[in-house]
Scaffold this motif. Structure first.
Motif, PDB file in Angstrom:
ATOM      1  N   ARG A 117       0.850  -1.191   0.000  1.00 24.62           N
ATOM      2  CA  ARG A 117       0.000   0.000   0.000  1.00 24.62           C
ATOM      3  C   ARG A 117       0.884   1.239   0.000  1.00 24.62           C
ATOM      4  NH1 ARG A 117      -5.738  -0.525   1.284  1.00 24.62           N
ATOM      5  NH2 ARG A 117      -5.612   1.706   0.866  1.00 24.62           N
ATOM      6  N   ALA A 118       0.451   2.234  -0.739  1.00 25.13           N
ATOM      7  CA  ALA A 118       1.046   3.571  -0.717  1.00 25.13           C
ATOM      8  C   ALA A 118      -0.130   4.507  -0.503  1.00 25.13           C
ATOM      9  CB  ALA A 118       1.796   3.876  -2.005  1.00 25.13           C
ATOM     10  N   GLY A 119      -0.414   4.811   0.755  1.00 24.80           N
ATOM     11  CA  GLY A 119      -1.623   5.574   1.056  1.00 24.80           C
ATOM     12  C   GLY A 119      -2.833   4.754   0.669  1.00 24.80           C
ATOM     13  N   SER A 120      -3.706   5.323  -0.133  1.00 23.90           N
ATOM     14  CA  SER A 120      -4.920   4.618  -0.553  1.00 23.90           C
ATOM     15  C   SER A 120      -4.698   3.745  -1.786  1.00 23.90           C
ATOM     16  CB  SER A 120      -6.033   5.633  -0.846  1.00 23.90           C
ATOM     17  OG  SER A 120      -5.630   6.489  -1.905  1.00 23.90           O
ATOM     18  N   LEU A 121      -3.507   3.781  -2.356  1.00 21.20           N
ATOM     19  CA  LEU A 121      -3.216   3.024  -3.583  1.00 21.20           C
ATOM     20  C   LEU A 121      -2.656   1.634  -3.282  1.00 21.20           C
ATOM     21  CD1 LEU A 121      -1.391   5.801  -5.638  1.00 21.20           C
ATOM     22  CD2 LEU A 121      -3.777   5.065  -5.872  1.00 21.20           C
ATOM     23  N   PHE A 122      -3.034   0.686  -4.115  1.00 19.09           N
ATOM     24  CA  PHE A 122      -2.382  -0.625  -4.118  1.00 19.09           C
ATOM     25  C   PHE A 122      -1.330  -0.572  -5.209  1.00 19.09           C
ATOM     26  CE2 PHE A 122      -6.429  -1.664  -2.167  1.00 19.09           C
ATOM     27  CZ  PHE A 122      -6.046  -2.519  -1.145  1.00 19.09           C
ATOM     28  N   CYS A 123      -0.113  -0.984  -4.868  1.00 22.35           N
ATOM     29  CA  CYS A 123       0.999  -0.932  -5.812  1.00 22.35           C
ATOM     30  C   CYS A 123       1.770  -2.241  -5.751  1.00 22.35           C
ATOM     31  CB  CYS A 123       1.952   0.215  -5.464  1.00 22.35           C
ATOM     32  SG  CYS A 123       1.180   1.836  -5.440  1.00 22.35           S
ATOM     33  N   ALA A 124       2.649  -2.443  -6.733  1.00 21.45           N
ATOM     34  CA  ALA A 124       3.469  -3.650  -6.747  1.00 21.45           C
ATOM     35  C   ALA A 124       4.774  -3.381  -7.484  1.00 21.45           C
ATOM     36  CB  ALA A 124       2.717  -4.791  -7.428  1.00 21.45           C
ATOM     37  N   PHE A 125       5.815  -4.059  -7.045  1.00 23.25           N
ATOM     38  CA  PHE A 125       7.082  -4.112  -7.765  1.00 23.25           C
ATOM     39  C   PHE A 125       7.270  -5.538  -8.254  1.00 23.25           C
ATOM     40  CE2 PHE A 125       8.601  -0.545  -4.959  1.00 23.25           C
ATOM     41  CZ  PHE A 125       8.872   0.353  -5.974  1.00 23.25           C
ATOM     42  N   PRO A 126       7.709  -5.730  -9.503  1.00 29.66           N
ATOM     43  CA  PRO A 126       8.052  -7.084  -9.950  1.00 29.66           C
ATOM     44  C   PRO A 126       9.107  -7.673  -9.010  1.00 29.66           C
ATOM     45  CG  PRO A 126       8.032  -5.566 -11.806  1.00 29.66           C
ATOM     46  CD  PRO A 126       7.915  -4.733 -10.561  1.00 29.66           C
ATOM     47  N   LEU A 127       8.971  -8.944  -8.669  1.00 28.97           N
ATOM     48  CA  LEU A 127       9.917  -9.569  -7.739  1.00 28.97           C
ATOM     49  C   LEU A 127      11.359  -9.487  -8.229  1.00 28.97           C
ATOM     50  CD1 LEU A 127       8.388 -12.800  -6.193  1.00 28.97           C
ATOM     51  CD2 LEU A 127       8.899 -10.620  -5.116  1.00 28.97           C
ATOM     52  N   THR A 128      11.558  -9.451  -9.533  1.00 28.51           N
ATOM     53  CA  THR A 128      12.918  -9.373 -10.069  1.00 28.51           C
ATOM     54  C   THR A 128      13.623  -8.077  -9.679  1.00 28.51           C
ATOM     55  OG1 THR A 128      12.057  -8.477 -12.141  1.00 28.51           O
ATOM     56  CG2 THR A 128      12.421 -10.876 -12.040  1.00 28.51           C
ATOM     57  N   GLU A 129      12.867  -7.063  -9.250  1.00 25.98           N
ATOM     58  CA  GLU A 129      13.458  -5.779  -8.876  1.00 25.98           C
ATOM     59  C   GLU A 129      13.607  -5.605  -7.365  1.00 25.98           C
ATOM     60  OE1 GLU A 129      11.310  -2.665 -10.799  1.00 25.98           O
ATOM     61  OE2 GLU A 129      11.588  -3.539 -12.777  1.00 25.98           O
ATOM     62  N   VAL A 130      12.999  -6.506  -6.594  1.00 28.74           N
ATOM     63  CA  VAL A 130      13.003  -6.383  -5.139  1.00 28.74           C
ATOM     64  C   VAL A 130      14.229  -7.077  -4.554  1.00 28.74           C
ATOM     65  CG1 VAL A 130      11.761  -6.994  -3.010  1.00 28.74           C
ATOM     66  CG2 VAL A 130      10.491  -6.222  -5.030  1.00 28.74           C
ATOM     67  N   ILE A 131      14.916  -6.378  -3.656  1.00 29.99           N
ATOM     68  CA  ILE A 131      16.053  -6.962  -2.949  1.00 29.99           C
ATOM     69  C   ILE A 131      15.570  -7.581  -1.646  1.00 29.99           C
ATOM     70  CG2 ILE A 131      18.271  -6.497  -1.840  1.00 29.99           C
ATOM     71  CD1 ILE A 131      18.527  -4.078  -3.808  1.00 29.99           C
ATOM     72  N   GLU A 132      14.850  -6.790  -0.833  1.00 27.59           N
ATOM     73  CA  GLU A 132      14.331  -7.272   0.443  1.00 27.59           C
ATOM     74  C   GLU A 132      13.336  -6.269   1.004  1.00 27.59           C
ATOM     75  OE1 GLU A 132      17.143  -7.195   3.845  1.00 27.59           O
ATOM     76  OE2 GLU A 132      18.469  -6.069   2.518  1.00 27.59           O
ATOM     77  N   THR A 133      12.590  -6.684   2.025  1.00 20.39           N
ATOM     78  CA  THR A 133      11.729  -5.775   2.776  1.00 20.39           C
ATOM     79  C   THR A 133      12.232  -5.752   4.215  1.00 20.39           C
ATOM     80  OG1 THR A 133      10.121  -7.431   3.483  1.00 20.39           O
ATOM     81  CG2 THR A 133       9.742  -6.388   1.346  1.00 20.39           C
ATOM     82  N   MET A 134      11.946  -4.645   4.900  1.00 19.04           N
ATOM     83  CA  MET A 134      12.434  -4.512   6.273  1.00 19.04           C
ATOM     84  C   MET A 134      11.600  -3.479   7.017  1.00 19.04           C
ATOM     85  SD  MET A 134      15.660  -2.443   4.866  1.00 19.04           S
ATOM     86  CE  MET A 134      15.405  -3.312   3.350  1.00 19.04           C
ATOM     87  N   ARG A 135      11.770  -3.434   8.327  1.00 19.75           N
ATOM     88  CA  ARG A 135      11.189  -2.346   9.102  1.00 19.75           C
ATOM     89  C   ARG A 135      11.879  -1.064   8.676  1.00 19.75           C
ATOM     90  NH1 ARG A 135      12.391  -5.855  13.736  1.00 19.75           N
ATOM     91  NH2 ARG A 135      10.559  -7.155  13.975  1.00 19.75           N
ATOM     92  N   PRO A 136      11.232   0.085   8.871  1.00 20.70           N
ATOM     93  CA  PRO A 136      11.905   1.345   8.535  1.00 20.70           C
ATOM     94  C   PRO A 136      13.209   1.502   9.319  1.00 20.70           C
ATOM     95  CG  PRO A 136       9.559   1.716   8.836  1.00 20.70           C
ATOM     96  CD  PRO A 136       9.835   0.298   9.271  1.00 20.70           C
ATOM     97  N   LEU A 137      14.226   1.955   8.623  1.00 24.92           N
ATOM     98  CA  LEU A 137      15.550   2.160   9.202  1.00 24.92           C
ATOM     99  C   LEU A 137      15.739   3.631   9.554  1.00 24.92           C
ATOM    100  CD1 LEU A 137      17.530   0.076   6.566  1.00 24.92           C
ATOM    101  CD2 LEU A 137      16.847  -0.674   8.853  1.00 24.92           C
ATOM    102  N   ALA A 138      16.753   3.900  10.363  1.00 26.85           N
ATOM    103  CA  ALA A 138      17.104   5.287  10.662  1.00 26.85           C
ATOM    104  C   ALA A 138      17.372   6.002   9.347  1.00 26.85           C
ATOM    105  CB  ALA A 138      18.321   5.331  11.561  1.00 26.85           C
ATOM    106  N   THR A 139      16.762   7.172   9.197  1.00 29.88           N
ATOM    107  CA  THR A 139      16.873   7.924   7.950  1.00 29.88           C
ATOM    108  C   THR A 139      17.266   9.350   8.267  1.00 29.88           C
ATOM    109  OG1 THR A 139      15.174   6.523   6.954  1.00 29.88           O
ATOM    110  CG2 THR A 139      15.579   8.638   5.895  1.00 29.88           C
TER     111      THR A 139
END
Length: 152
Positions: free
Chosen positions: A7-29
């Motif tokens: 989700r990105a706000g009210s939108l449903f979105c997707a990335f092709p798996l070939t482009e995804v490295i990993e998911t994680m909790r938010p990091l210090a930014t």
């Protein structure tokens, strides 16, 4: 194609798996001056500096709640995409945004690869964030250099 849906706000979105490295909790930014409004700042992903893109701000212009970071491959290095909840891997059937979807212009046309559906909701299949502006990479390099100089 198999894609990581989020989700990105009210939108449903997707990335092709070939482009995804990993998911994680938010990091210090750390914030970065001189970057577009949708750039949250700079984080460190597995030892490498990476820009953090607020996907809700990028796609809708408003700030949304950040629950996860999705690291994706980009032109000069990884990019952390700050998103709402990650909904999992799904087989996605989508078509390029043509015909009635001519509402996509400029940055959104270069970002939206296809449009499909998630249940009864529209789903935006996004291209990899190769469109990170040069000024963001420069600001990240300058910030990394300044941090390294302060540590010395």
């Amino acid at each position: 194609m198999d894609a990581l849906v989020f989700r990105a706000g009210s939108l449903f979105c997707a990335f092709p798996l070939t482009e995804v490295i990993e998911t994680m909790r938010p990091l210090a930014t750390r914030p970065l001056a001189g970057t577009p409004h949708y750039v949250r700042g700079l984080t460190i992903l597995r030892g490498e500096p990476a820009p953090v893109i607020d996907m809700t701000r990028l796609l809708t212009g408003v700030t949304g709640e950040i629950e996860r970071y999705i690291a994706v491959r980009a032109g000069r290095g990884p990019v952390a995409c700050a998103t709402g909840p990650v909904l999992g891997v799904q087989a996605v059937h989508a078509t390029p945004p043509e015909g009635p979807s001519t509402m996509f212009t400029g940055a959104s046309r270069s970002l939206v690869a296809a449009v499909g559906r998630f249940g009864t909701e529209p789903l935006l299949v996004l291209r990899s964030i190769r469109t990170v502006p040069e000024e963001v990479w420069q600001a990240a390099a300058e910030e990394t250099g300044a941090t390294a100089g302060a540590a010395a």
